[in-house]
Design an enzyme around this catalytic site. Structure first.
Site: not given
Ligand code: FAD
Length: 221
Positions: A21-22, A28, A32, A112, A129, A134, A139
């Protein structure tokens, strides 16, 4: 405009899912710089489950009897053994006491690497928020692994106290609402007309069909 900062302690395998979730700021605890605590996650009995037979990314029945006992013992044994090795490599205990004056000890950033991913890390996590909603949508959902869902459920409770009106709207429109695919909408329209669509006529996969029926409360997924 609302932002919140959490101090979270979480197993490394959960952190690895969480960090995807970026849209948050993360700081963190550095392994190290500091020695990691002797703290690791072991599932409780009701979460010690077998691989699901229908979903490669899920759990099935809870393990029982000897098999459950052995799984728990192996998880604990490996965690304790690895932590002992970690301290031996560091030549230091958790309080920073030197174990053997004649040794240098391996750097923390290297020692580690033998720790299993059920060991805990910690971080500060700041997010707005909208992005928190999201995170929680994804989750605090049954598709998500229990170990991260447990945190998302707690965050939901915090949201309720922090932003009660936004929380109510979130629960009404997103958490207890539903999203349908185009094919799903067609199936619902046919049902409302009194027709009897099936998985075959819908063009949906078995899993899509079962999820739609579960959402509509028409069978068990
Ligand atoms: C049930 C479940 C199973 C999963 N299984 C896998 C798996 O098997 N393998 C795997 O690799 N991952 C897996 N994931 C992780 C998933 O692929 C997403 O990486 C994770 O849920 C974060 O979601 P997000 O990218 O929408 O969220 P965030 O990174 O919080 O981003 C939120 C929103 O911001 C926007 N955003 C963020 N960064 C950018 C960007 N750089 N460019 C454009 N728009 C952006 C997008 O609209 C995005 O939806 C899983 C997730 C869930 C919930």
């Amino acid at each position: 405009m609302c932002e919140i900062k959490f101090h979270i302690k979480l197993p490394m395998f959960v952190a690895r899912q969480w960090i995807r979730h970026r849209t948050a700021n993360v700081n963190e605890y550095s392994a190290r710089y500091s020695i990691l605590d002797k703290e690791f996650y072991i599932p409780t009995d009701e979460h010690l489950a077998a691989q699901s037979k229908i979903n490669n990314q899920g759990r099935g029945d809870v393990l029982k009897g000897e098999e459950a006992k052995q799984a728990l013992e192996l998880l604990k044994r490996d965690a304790l053994q690895c932590y002992d090795t970690y301290q031996t490599l560091l030549n230091e205990d958790a309080e920073g006491n030197i174990l053997d004056e004649n040794k240098n000890g391996l750097a923390r950033e290297l020692a580690r690497m033998n720790l299993p991913v059920n060991f805990y890390t910690q971080w500060y996590w700041k997010i707005d928020l909208s992005n928190l909603m999201h995170f929680v949508s994804l989750r605090a959902d049954h598709h998500s692994q229990y170990e991260i869902r447990a945190y998302a459920d707690v965050i939901l409770g915090i949201m309720e106290k922090w932003v009660p009106y936004a929380y109510d709207a979130f629960m009404a429109y997103r958490k207890t609402g539903a999203h349908f695919s185009g094919k799903g909408v067609e199936v619902i329209k046919q049902m409302l007309k009194g027709e009897k669509p099936t998985q075959e006529t819908s063009g949906m996969t078995k899993r899509e069909w079962e999820e739609l029926m579960a959402t509509l409360n028409l069978n068990k997924a």
